[in-house]
Design a protein around this motif. Structure first.
Motif, PDB file in Angstrom:
ATOM      1  N   VAL A 121       8.020 -18.849   1.983  1.00 45.56           N
ATOM      2  CA  VAL A 121       7.699 -19.752   3.224  1.00 45.56           C
ATOM      3  C   VAL A 121       8.048 -21.010   2.816  1.00 45.56           C
ATOM      4  N   ILE A 122       8.993 -21.564   3.567  1.00 41.02           N
ATOM      5  CA  ILE A 122       9.772 -23.061   3.259  1.00 41.02           C
ATOM      6  C   ILE A 122       8.695 -23.861   4.129  1.00 41.02           C
ATOM      7  N   CYS A 123       8.144 -24.734   3.260  1.00 39.88           N
ATOM      8  CA  CYS A 123       6.998 -25.872   3.686  1.00 39.88           C
ATOM      9  C   CYS A 123       7.631 -27.102   3.852  1.00 39.88           C
ATOM     10  N   CYS A 124       7.633 -27.760   4.939  1.00 39.15           N
ATOM     11  CA  CYS A 124       8.405 -29.063   5.187  1.00 39.15           C
ATOM     12  C   CYS A 124       7.374 -30.092   5.858  1.00 39.15           C
ATOM     13  N   SER A 125       7.788 -31.245   5.458  1.00 40.46           N
ATOM     14  CA  SER A 125       7.181 -32.371   6.202  1.00 40.46           C
ATOM     15  C   SER A 125       8.054 -32.787   7.246  1.00 40.46           C
ATOM     16  N   LEU A 142       0.993  -1.117   0.073  1.00 40.16           N
ATOM     17  CA  LEU A 142      -0.076   0.064   0.058  1.00 40.16           C
ATOM     18  C   LEU A 142       0.853   1.359  -0.055  1.00 40.16           C
ATOM     19  N   ASN A 143       2.117   1.127   0.335  1.00 41.58           N
ATOM     20  CA  ASN A 143       3.022   2.331   0.226  1.00 41.58           C
ATOM     21  C   ASN A 143       3.663   2.358  -0.978  1.00 41.58           C
ATOM     22  N   GLY A 144       3.584   1.558  -1.844  1.00 41.26           N
ATOM     23  CA  GLY A 144       4.165   1.771  -3.039  1.00 41.26           C
ATOM     24  C   GLY A 144       5.368   0.739  -3.512  1.00 41.26           C
ATOM     25  N   TYR A 145       5.471  -0.464  -2.293  1.00 44.27           N
ATOM     26  CA  TYR A 145       6.637  -1.355  -2.539  1.00 44.27           C
ATOM     27  C   TYR A 145       6.062  -2.428  -3.429  1.00 44.27           C
ATOM     28  N   ASN A 146       7.152  -3.200  -3.921  1.00 43.70           N
ATOM     29  CA  ASN A 146       6.764  -4.335  -4.410  1.00 43.70           C
ATOM     30  C   ASN A 146       6.783  -5.452  -3.401  1.00 43.70           C
ATOM     31  N   GLY A 147       5.966  -6.491  -3.381  1.00 42.90           N
ATOM     32  CA  GLY A 147       6.271  -7.548  -2.568  1.00 42.90           C
ATOM     33  C   GLY A 147       5.929  -8.942  -3.312  1.00 42.90           C
ATOM     34  N   THR A 148       6.540  -9.920  -2.694  1.00 40.25           N
ATOM     35  CA  THR A 148       6.457 -11.122  -3.267  1.00 40.25           C
ATOM     36  C   THR A 148       6.315 -12.247  -1.852  1.00 40.25           C
ATOM     37  N   ILE A 149       5.267 -13.097  -2.144  1.00 42.55           N
ATOM     38  CA  ILE A 149       5.619 -14.096  -1.111  1.00 42.55           C
ATOM     39  C   ILE A 149       5.293 -15.432  -1.970  1.00 42.55           C
ATOM     40  N   PHE A 150       6.250 -16.355  -1.606  1.00 44.55           N
ATOM     41  CA  PHE A 150       6.150 -17.462  -2.268  1.00 44.55           C
ATOM     42  C   PHE A 150       6.379 -18.703  -1.347  1.00 44.55           C
ATOM     43  N   ALA A 151       5.484 -19.884  -1.575  1.00 45.54           N
ATOM     44  CA  ALA A 151       5.691 -21.115  -0.783  1.00 45.54           C
ATOM     45  C   ALA A 151       6.731 -22.104  -1.744  1.00 45.54           C
TER      46      ALA A 151
END
Ligand code: ADP
Ligand code: MG
Length: 958
Positions: A308-312, A82-91
C-alpha cells in the motif's frame, strides 16, 4: 487447488495499491494545494501528479473508507493465508502519509480500524465457517526493526534478534516470541501489549515510529484430521518507517546516523525491488538488511504481496509523493511465484525430483549450447543472431527459485558455479552464525546491562546501608568513647575514693595505733604520775613538815631575831633552813599581793557603785521635792476650791432665803389681793377705787413676776456653778489621791534607797577599813620582807664567808632536788594534759570517720553498680557493633561475589554461546498446550486459553 498448481506455483506480480489521504490541517493552514488528480473517474487505477501518470492496481482516493481500503488491498489475502499461501501487506510512504492509519487505524473502532484488525477478525470468521475436520493453530509475533536491529515487542529483553533460514531456506526471525491465540480479542491484547512495550522503550514515540519498521506476523497452521494434510500460511503485516529523505528532516549527528541506517534498510528494500524488477539481475541483495531478509519471501518469493503506497496529496510533499509512487511502480514489476506450503510425502518428492531432473537435463543441453557459443565468441568469432542461444526464461527462473528454495539437488553443475554456490552457501552460513552470535551477544549485553543496573542499585543501596552503618558506627563509637570516658571518670573517682579510703583507714589505723601508744603512754604517765603524785605527796608532806618547821623556826627566828641578831652564826642548821624558806615566803607574798590587787579592784567597783547610787539618791530626792511641791500646790488648790465651795453654798443659802422671802411676799400679796377682792365685793360701787386698786395690784404682780424670773435664773446659774465645782472637786480629789499614792511610793523608795545607801556606805567603810588594814599589812609585810631580804643578804654574805671558810662537802641539796621534781611534775602534768587533749581529738576524729564510713561505703557501692551497668552497656554496644560489622561484611562479601560472578559471566560468554537459546526452548511462556481451532464451530467458543511457546522452526516445506 489442483496438484498441478501446487507443483508449478502461480507466478503473480506484487499488487500495488496507492492511497492518498486528505490534506491535513497543517497542510491546509500552510496553504498547500491538492496536487493529485485522478484522470479516469471510473477506472480507479490511474493517478496523475504534476502531469505524470501512474498506474497501479488500485487507487484509493482521500475519501475512501477503511473498509474499502481493506476490501481492495487485503481481503483476498485472508483466503490465501488460510489456504496455505504466504502473504505480505506492507505500507510504504513518507511520515504522516497514513501508513499506520492504513495498517492499524483505530483498533476497536468499527469504522476507523485498519487492515490488521480487519484481517484478524476475518481470519477467525473464515475459520469459524470452515469444515469441521480442519484444525487450526494460530500464533502471532510482533517485533520492530530499528537501526537494523530486531526488537521483540512481546519480550522487551530480546533487543537484537537474528534472522535465520529454516531447512527450506526460508528466513525467519529466530527467537522471536510466538503467542498462540484462539480469538481476535487475544490477538488485540497481544497487539496492545506490543504497543505498550514499544512505548516504554522510547522517549519520543512519534519520532521513533517514523524511524522504525513494525512487523506483525500471523502464522496459521491448518491440519485436516481425516487426510492428515497440513498447510501453513504466514502473513506479514508491515508498517514501514517513513520513506522521506534525510535531508528534509535536517537530522544531524547520531540522529543522522540513525536516519541513514533507516534509509539504508529502506534503500535496501528499494534495491531488492529494483533488482527483482530487473530481469537480468540474478543476485538479489536481500542480505543487505534485516528488513529485506525478513521480506525475502514476500519479494520475489513465495508470497502474495500487496504494497500500500501511502501518499500525501499536498504540493509541499510533491517530491516525496513522486518518489513514493516511483517506488510503487518499480515494485509493481516484481513477480512472485506463489506456492502452497504443504508438507510433501516421499512419493510427491520423488515425482518432483524426476520432473526437476528433466528440467535440469534440458538446462544442461542449453548450457552446453551456450558454452559452445561462448567458445566461439572467445575465439573471436562473431555469432549471428540466428545461431545465438535463446535463454529459456521459464527454466532459468525455476532454477533460480530452486536454488533459493529447494533442498540441494543432485543436479550436476559446472565446477566453478558449484564452487561459487558452495562458497556463497558457506558465507551465508557464516553470516547467519555471526548474526546469531551478534544476537546472542547483544542479548547478553542487555542482560548484563540489566544486571549492571541491578548491581548499581544494589551498590547504591548498599552504599546507603553502609553510610547508615557508618554513621551508626560513629555514633556507637562516640557513645562507646563517652561511656569509656565515663567509666574512666568513675574508675578514677573510685580510685580516688579507694585511695581516700585507704588513707583514711591508714590514718585511722595510725591514729588508733597512736591512740594505743598514747594510752599506753598515758598509762605509763599515769603510773609515773601516780608515782610522782605519791612522791609529790611525800614531798608535800615533807614540805608541810618543813613549812611547819620553817614557821616554827621563823617564829622562833622572828622572836629571836632581835636578840639573836648577833648570834646567828652559832647555829649552822638554822641558817640553812632560813635559806630554804625564803623562796616559799616570797611565793606567799606574791599570792597575798594578788589578793590585795583583787580586793583593790573590787573596792574600786564598790566605790563606783556607791557614787552611782548617791547620784541616784540625789536625783530621787530632787524628784521627791518636786512631788512635794506639787502636792502642796494641789492642797492649796483644794483649799481654794473648798473656800469657793463654801462661799457658793453661802450664796445658795442666800438665794434660798431670798426666794423664801419672796414667796412669803407673794403669799402676803395674794392675801392682800384676796382681802382687797373681798373689800371690792363689799363695796362694789366704788369703782374708781377698785380700778386704782386693780392697777396697783397689777403693777405689783408684774414686779413680783419679774423678780421671780430673775431669781429663778439666778438659781439655775448657781446650780450649774455648783455642779461644775463639784465635778472639779471630784477630779481634784482623784488626782490628789494619785499624787498621794505616788508620794507614798516615792517615800518607800527613798527609804529603801537610803537603807541601801546605808548598807553600801557601811560596806564602803568596811572596805576602806580593810584597805587600810591591808595597806598596813602590806607595809608590815614589806617591812618584814625588807628585813628578811636584809637578813638573807646577811645570811648569804655570812654563808659565803662561811663557805669560804668551811669545807665544801658538808652541804645537802634538798631544796634543789625538790625544785627539779616540781618542774618535772609540772612538765608531766602539762604532757598529760596535752595527751588527753590529743586523745580526745583522736576519739572525735575516729567517731567522725566512723560516721563517714557508711556514707563512703554507700557511695562506693553506687559507683560499683554504675560501673557494672556501664560495663554491660559497653558490652552490648560492642556486640551490636560486632553484629553490624558482621552484617556489613556479609553484605560486602555478597556484593563482591556478585561482581565476581558478573566478571566470570563476562569472561564465560563463549561457553554460553555454545548453547544458544533456541525459540521454543524459551522458558518464559506459560502456555501449556497449543490452542486448537477447528472449522465449523459456530458460534465459536474460544477454548480455555492455553498458550505455549513453540519453535518457529516448525515450518512446513513447500
Ligand atoms: P504515518 O504512519 O505514515 O506516519 P499516520 O497513519 O500516523 O501516518 O497518519 C498521520 C495522521 O494523518 C494521523 O492523524 C491519521 O489519522 C491521519 N490520516 C492518515 N490517513 C488518513 C486518511 N486517509 N483519512 C483521514 N485521516 C488520515
Ligand atoms: Mg506511522
Amino acid at each position: 487447488m489442483s496438484g498441478e498448481d501446487v507443483e508449478k506455483g502461480n507466478e503473480d506480480s506484487i499488487k500495488v495499491v496507492a492511497r492518498f489521504r486528505p490534506l491535513n490541517d497543517s497542510e491546509e493552514r500552510a496553504g498547500s494545494k491538492f496536487i493529485v488528480t485522478f484522470p479516469h473517474s471510473k477506472d480507479d487505477s490511474q493517478v496523475s501528479i504534476g502531469g505524470k501518470v501512474y498506474q497501479f492496481d488500485s487507487i484509493l482516493k482521500p475519501n475512501v473508507t477503511q473498509e474499502k481500503v481493506y476490501n481492495t488491498a487485503a481481503r483476498d489475502i485472508v483466503k490465501d493465508v488460510l489456504n496455505g499461501y504466504n502473504g505480505t501487506i506492507f505500507a510504504y510512504g513518507q511520515t504522516s502519509s497514513g501508513k499506520t492509519h492504513t495498517m492499524e487505524g483505530v483498533i476497536g473502532d468499527p469504522n476507523l480500524q485498519g487492515i490488521i484488525p480487519r484481517i484478524i477478525s476475518d481470519i477467525f470468521n473464515h475459520i469459524y465457517n470452515m469444515e469441521e475436520n480442519l484444525e487450526f493453530h494460530i500464533k502471532v509475533s510482533y517485533f520492530e526493526i530499528y537501526m537494523d536491529k530486531i526488537r521483540d515487542l512481546l519480550d522487551v529483553s530480546k533487543v537484537n534478534l537474528a534472522v535465520h533460514e529454516d531447512k527450506n531456506r526460508v528466513p525467519f526471525v529466530k527467537g522471536a516470541t510466538e503467542r498462540f491465540v484462539s480469538s481476535p480479542e487475544e490477538v488485540f491484547e497481544v497487539i496492545e501489549m506490543g504497543k505498550s512495550n514499544r512505548h516504554v522503550a522510547v522517549t519520543n514515540m512519534n519520532e521513533h515510529s517514523s524511524r522504525s519498521h513494525s512487523v506483525f506476523l500471523i502464522q496459521v497452521k491448518q491440519e485436516n484430521i481425516e487426510s492428515q494434510k497440513k498447510l501453513l500460511g504466514k502473513l506479514y503485516l508491515v508498517d514501514l518507517a517513513g520513506s522521506e529523505k534525510v535531508s528534509k528532516t535536517g537530522a544531524e549527528g547520531s540522529v543522522l546516523d540513525e536516519a541513514k541506517n533507516i534509509n539504508k534498510s529502506l534503500s535496501a528494500l528499494g534495491n531488492v525491488i529494483s533488482a527483482l524488477a530487473d530481469n537480468t539481475k540474478t543476485h538479489i541483495p536481500y542480505r543487505d538488511s534485516k528488513l529485506t531478509r525478513i521480506l525475502q519471501e514476500s519479494l520475489g518469493g513465495n508470497a502474495r504481496t500487496t504494497i500500500v503506497i501511502c501518499c500525501s496529496p499536498a504540493s509541499f510533499n510533491e517530491a516525496e509523493t513522486k518518489s513514493t509512487l516511483d517506488f510503487g511502480r518499480r515494485a509493481k514489476t516484481v513477480k512472485n511465484v506463489v506456492t502452497v506450503n504443504e508438507e510433501l510425502t516421499a512419493e510427491e518428492w520423488k515425482r518432483r525430483y524426476e520432473k526437476e531432473k528433466e528440467k535440469v537435463t534440458k538446462l544442461k543441453a542449453q548450457l552446453e549450447k551456450m558454452e559452445l557459443e561462448l567458445g566461439r565468441w572467445r575465439a573471436g568469432e562473431s555469432v549471428s543472431s540466428d545461431e545465438q542461444v535463446t535463454i529459456d526464461m521459464e527454466a532459468s527462473s525455476t532454477s533460480q527459485q530452486l536454488s533459493q528454495i529447494l533442498v540441494p539437488t543432485t543436479v550436476a553443475v559446472d565446477g566453478d558455479a558449484a564452487e561459487w554456490a558452495r562458497e556463497r552457501e558457506r558465507l551465508y552460513q557464516n553470516l547467519d552464525e555471526k548474526d546469531d552470535e551478534i544476537n546472542h551477544q547483544s542479548q547478553l549485553v542487555e542482560k548484563l546491562k540489566e544486571q549492571m543496573l541491578e548491581q548499581e542499585e544494589l551498590i547504591s543501596s548498599t552504599r546507603r546501608d553502609y553510610e547508615l552503618l557508618q554513621s551508626e558506627m560513629t555514633r556507637l563509637t562516640d557513645e562507646n568513647e563517652k561511656a569509656k570516658e565515663e567509666v574512666k571518670e568513675v574508675l578514677q573517682a573510685l580510685e580516688e575514693l579507694a585511695v581516700n579510703y585507704d588513707q583514711k583507714t591508714e590514718e585511722v589505723e595510725r591514729k588508733s595505733k597512736e591512740n594505743e601508744s598514747l594510752s599506753e603512754e598515758i598509762v605509763q604517765k599515769q603510773t609515773s604520775l601516780n608515782s610522782a603524785t605519791s612522791e609529790l605527796q611525800t614531798v608535800k608532806d615533807s614540805q608541810l613538815h618543813q613549812k611547819k618547821r620553817i614557821n616554827e623556826m621563823l617564829v622562833s627566828l622572828l622572836k629571836d631575831l632581835n636578840e639573836v641578831g648577833t648570834i646567828i652564826g652559832t647555829s649552822n642548821d638554822a641558817m640553812k633552813n632560813l635559806g630554804d624558806v625564803e623562796g616559799k615566803v616570797e611565793e606567799e607574798f606574791t599570792v597575798a599581793r594578788l589578793y590585795i590587787s583583787k580586793m583593790r579592784s573590787e573596792v574600786k567597783n564598790l566605790a563606783q557603785r556607791c557614787s552611782t547610787l548617791e547620784t541616784a539618791q540625789s536625783t530621787f530626792r530632787g524628784q521627791i521635792d518636786e512631788r512635794e511641791k506639787e502636792l502642796n500646790e494641789c492642797k492649796l488648790l483644794i483649799t481654794q476650791h473648798e473656800a469657793k465651795m463654801k462661799s457658793l453654798s453661802q450664796s445658795m443659802k442666800d438665794g434660798e432665803s431670798k426666794k423664801r422671802s419672796l414667796e412669803e411676799q407673794v403669799d402676803s400679796l395674794n392675801e392682800e389681793v384676796a382681802r382687797l377682792k373681798a373689800v371690792s365685793k363689799v363695796s362694789e360701787q366704788d369703782g374708781h377705787i377698785k380700778e386704782v386698786l386693780e392697777k396697783q395690784i397689777d403693777e405689783h404682780r408684774e414686779q413680783h413676776q419679774k423678780q421671780l424670773t430673775t431669781l429663778r435664773d439666778e438659781i439655775l446659774e448657781k446650780q450649774q456653778q455648783i455642779d461644775n465645782l463639784k465635778d472639779e472637786n471630784q477630779k481634784l480629789t482623784v488626782t490628789e489621791e494619785q499624787v498621794k499614792a505616788e508620794y507614798e511610793k516615792l517615800k518607800a523608795e527613798v527609804v529603801e534607797k537610803t537603807e541601801k545607801l546605808n548598807e553600801l556606805t557601811t560596806i564602803h567603810e568596811r572596805k576602806e577599813q580593810a584597805r587600810q588594814d591591808l595597806k598596813g599589812l602590806e607595809e608590815t609585810v614589806a617591812k618584814e620582807l625588807q628585813t628578811l631580804h636584809n637578813l638573807r643578804k646577811l645570811f648569804v654574805q655570812d654563808l659565803q664567808t662561811r663557805v669560804k671558810k668551811s669545807a665544801s662537802g658538808e652541804e645537802t641539796d634538798e631544796s634543789g632536788g625538790s625544785l627539779a621534781q616540781k618542774q618535772k611534775i609540772q612538765f608531766l602534768e602539762n604532757n598529760l594534759d596535752q595527751l588527753t587533749k590529743v586523745h580526745k581529738q583522736l576519739v572525735r576524729d575516729n567517731a567522725d570517720l566512723r560516721c563517714e564510713l557508711p556514707k563512703l561505703e554507700k557511695r562506693l557501692r553506687a559507683t560499683m553498680e554504675r560501673v557494672k551497668a556501664l560495663e554491660t552497656a559497653l558490652k552490648e554496644a560492642k556486640e551490636g557493633a560486632m553484629k553490624d560489622r558482621k552484617r556489613y561484611q556479609q553484605e560486602v562479601d555478597r556484593i563482591k561475589e556478585a561482581v565476581r560472578q558478573k566478571n566470570l559471566a563476562r569472561r564465560g560468554n563463549a561457553a554460553q554461546i555454545a548453547k544458544p537459546i533456541r525459540a521454543g526452548h524459551a522458558p518464559q511462556v506459560n502456555h501449556a498446550s497449543t490452542p486448537v481451532i477447528r472449522g465449523g464451530m459456530q458460534p465459536y467458543q474460544p477454548p480455555a486459553v492455553q498458550k505455549r511457546a513453540m519453535t518457529s522452526s516448525a515450518h512446513m516445506g513447500r
